[in-house]
Design a protein around this motif. Structure first.
Motif: not given
Length: 118
Positions: A11-15, A20-21, A58-59
């Motif tokens: 979850g943190r990586m996806l956030e 950044l994107e 963001i989930k």
């Protein structure tokens, strides 16, 4: 316990990836996490030209659940954000499920969102 830790890390990586994107996609906009005494918006995109913002959760989940929108529906925190960043133009939950709209909240597939950033 290991499964919970893995889920938290994902979850943190996806956030981080989404933040950044999004920053790279809109260099003229401010992109940040907005924390409150209780809760946070995982991402705010502030447009200084239009004086409005978009708020996001963001989930990592593939499933829609009302609980995911609790911060976006928190009227006190929304008022605080609008006071500083202008009207909220859109409330979105980025997740791994199908894109749709429910009760004024847009659910957008995170992969589709990231493909728009390319």
């Amino acid at each position: 316990m290991k499964r919970w830790i893995l889920s938290e890390i994902q979850g943190r990586m996806l956030e981080d990836i989404v933040l950044l994107e999004t920053m790279m996609r809109w260099p003229g906009k401010e992109v940040f996490v907005l924390q409150f005494a209780l809760g946070e918006f995982d991402m705010v995109v502030f447009d200084p030209e239009k004086l409005e913002c978009e708020i996001f959760e963001i989930k990592h989940s593939k499933v829609r659940a009302r609980e995911q929108a609790r911060h976006l529906l928190d009227t006190e925190n929304c008022h605080k954000a609008e006071f500083r960043y202008g009207p909220i133009a859109r409330k979105t939950i980025l997740y791994r499920g199908e894109t749709c709209e429910e009760e004024g909240i847009q659910y957008q597939n995170v992969e589709e969102y990231l493909m728009q950033a390319v």
